[in-house]
Design a protein around this motif. Structure first.
Motif, short mmCIF file in Angstrom:
data_model
loop_
_atom_site.label_atom_id
_atom_site.label_comp_id
_atom_site.label_asym_id
_atom_site.label_seq_id
_atom_site.Cartn_x
_atom_site.Cartn_y
_atom_site.Cartn_z
N GLU A 74 4.07 19.03 -2.46
CA GLU A 74 4.73 18.44 -1.28
C GLU A 74 3.77 17.58 -0.80
OE1 GLU A 74 7.87 20.20 0.92
OE2 GLU A 74 7.16 19.63 2.77
N PHE A 75 4.28 16.32 -0.60
CA PHE A 75 3.41 15.23 0.01
C PHE A 75 4.16 14.54 0.92
CE2 PHE A 75 2.97 16.06 -4.46
CZ PHE A 75 1.52 16.22 -4.69
N ARG A 76 3.38 14.03 2.09
CA ARG A 76 3.60 13.09 3.13
C ARG A 76 3.30 11.94 2.53
NH1 ARG A 76 0.85 16.85 5.28
NH2 ARG A 76 -0.96 15.25 5.98
N TYR A 77 4.06 10.78 2.74
CA TYR A 77 3.98 9.55 2.22
C TYR A 77 4.24 8.34 3.29
CZ TYR A 77 8.77 8.08 2.03
OH TYR A 77 10.04 7.77 2.50
N GLU A 78 3.58 7.32 3.09
CA GLU A 78 3.63 6.06 3.84
C GLU A 78 3.54 4.76 2.95
OE1 GLU A 78 2.03 3.82 7.85
OE2 GLU A 78 1.50 5.98 7.68
N VAL A 79 4.46 4.18 3.03
CA VAL A 79 4.45 2.87 2.18
C VAL A 79 4.81 1.77 2.87
CG1 VAL A 79 6.89 3.01 1.23
CG2 VAL A 79 5.11 1.68 -0.11
N ARG A 80 3.99 0.54 2.59
CA ARG A 80 4.43 -0.43 3.14
C ARG A 80 4.35 -1.53 1.81
NH1 ARG A 80 3.12 -0.70 8.84
NH2 ARG A 80 1.85 1.25 9.27
N ALA A 81 5.29 -2.08 1.58
CA ALA A 81 5.83 -2.97 0.43
C ALA A 81 5.97 -4.17 0.65
CB ALA A 81 6.66 -2.26 -0.53
N ALA A 82 5.20 -5.32 0.13
CA ALA A 82 5.87 -6.66 0.04
C ALA A 82 6.95 -6.84 -0.57
CB ALA A 82 4.57 -7.57 -0.07
N VAL A 83 8.06 -7.39 -0.38
CA VAL A 83 9.02 -7.47 -1.19
C VAL A 83 8.71 -8.19 -2.66
CG1 VAL A 83 11.45 -8.83 -1.53
CG2 VAL A 83 10.93 -7.39 0.61
N THR A 135 0.91 -1.20 -0.07
CA THR A 135 0.07 0.03 0.08
C THR A 135 0.84 1.28 0.12
OG1 THR A 135 -0.01 -0.03 2.34
CG2 THR A 135 -1.77 -1.22 1.31
N LEU A 136 0.33 2.17 -0.77
CA LEU A 136 0.92 3.82 -0.67
C LEU A 136 -0.29 4.65 -0.29
CD1 LEU A 136 3.23 5.72 -1.28
CD2 LEU A 136 2.43 5.36 -3.92
N HIS A 137 0.29 5.50 0.82
CA HIS A 137 -0.61 6.54 1.05
C HIS A 137 -0.08 7.90 0.96
CE1 HIS A 137 -3.67 4.11 2.99
NE2 HIS A 137 -2.59 3.21 3.59
N LEU A 138 -0.41 8.86 0.15
CA LEU A 138 -0.05 10.29 -0.09
C LEU A 138 -1.21 11.19 0.31
CD1 LEU A 138 0.97 9.90 -3.63
CD2 LEU A 138 2.76 10.25 -1.72
N ALA A 139 -0.44 12.36 1.17
CA ALA A 139 -1.40 13.40 1.38
C ALA A 139 -0.58 14.72 1.17
CB ALA A 139 -1.64 13.38 3.03
N GLY A 140 -1.15 15.61 0.61
CA GLY A 140 -0.59 16.83 -0.12
C GLY A 140 -1.43 17.47 -1.09
N ALA A 141 -0.63 18.37 -1.58
CA ALA A 141 -1.46 18.81 -2.58
C ALA A 141 -0.87 19.22 -3.69
CB ALA A 141 -2.31 20.13 -2.14
#
Length: 189
Positions: free
Chosen positions: A28-37, A12-18
Motif C-alpha cells: 500500500e502506497f501513498r501517492y501524489e501526482v502533478r501532471a502537465a496535460v 512528477t509522481l511521489h510514492l511512499a510505502g513499501a
C-alpha cells in the motif's frame, strides 16, 4: 525503498510505502501526482488536449500482478480541448477518483469551462465562447465507453439535468430535462 519520486517533462509522481512479502509481493502506497496535460496526452496517445495541469493525491493498493486499486482526490485547472467544432478553454474540475484495471471512476465532480466553436467569433453567437458549469455525480470509463450520471449543467441562462453515454467513443446518447434557457441565446446558436 520506502519512497520514490519520478519526474518527466513538467510532471512528477511521489510514492511512499513499501512492498511487502517478496514471496507474494503486495503493498500500500501513498501517492501524489502533478501532471502537465501535455505530458499525459503524449504518454497516453490522446489528441486534442493541449494545456493544463492535473493533481491528485491518495492511496494506491497493490495486491500483486495487475490487481491494484487507486483512490484519491482530483484537481484540474487550465485544461484545454481544441477540437475542430467544439473548443473547451480554461477548464477546471474537482472531485474524487478511483481507478482499477477495469474502470476509471470520478465522483462528485464540479467543473467549469468556456465552451465555443472552432471558427471566428462574430458578435455574441456560436462559435463565440460561453460559460458552462455544473456537477456530475458519477463519471465511469470502461474501456471506450463513458457514462455520466447525475448531470446538472448551467448553460444559456438555463439548466440541464440528466444522464449521458458515449459508447465506443462514437455513439452519444443524452437523456434529461432542460429548463429556463434564454430562447434568444439558444436560437442564435
Amino acid at each position: 525503498i520506502t519512497s520514490a519520486a519520478i519526474a518527466t517533462g513538467h510532471s512528477t509522481l511521489h510514492l511512499a510505502g513499501a512492498i511487502e512479502d517478496l514471496q507474494s509481493p503486495h503493498g500500500e502506497f501513498r501517492y501524489e501526482v502533478r501532471a502537465a496535460v501535455g505530458d499525459a496526452t503524449r504518454a497516453l496517445g490522446v489528441k486534442l488536449l493541449e494545456r493544463g495541469a492535473v493533481q491528485s493525491r491518495g492511496t494506491l493498493t497493490w495486491k500483486g500482478g495487475a490487481d491494484y486499486a487507486l483512490a484519491g482526490d482530483l484537481h484540474a485547472s487550465g485544461v484545454e480541448y481544441l477540437g475542430a467544432y467544439v473548443q473547451l478553454r480554461n477548464s477546471s474540475a474537482e472531485g474524487t477518483l478511483s481507478l482499477d484495471a477495469k474502470k476509471l471512476e470520478l465522483r462528485g465532480l464540479r467543473f467549469s469551462t468556456s465552451i465555443g466553436g472552432g471558427g471566428p467569433c462574430k458578435g455574441s453567437v456560436w462559435p463565440c465562447p460561453t460559460l458552462l458549469a455544473g456537477n456530475i455525480a458519477a463519471a465511469e470509463l470502461h474501456g471506450s465507453d463513458l457514462e455520466l450520471r447525475g448531470l446538472a449543467l448551467g448553460l444559456l441562462g438555463g439548466a440541464f439535468r440528466g444522464q449521458a453515454r458515449l459508447d465506443d467513443w462514437q455513439r452519444f446518447n443524452v437523456t434529461g430535462e432542460v429548463s429556463g434557457v434564454d430562447v434568444r441565446q439558444a436560437v442564435a446558436l
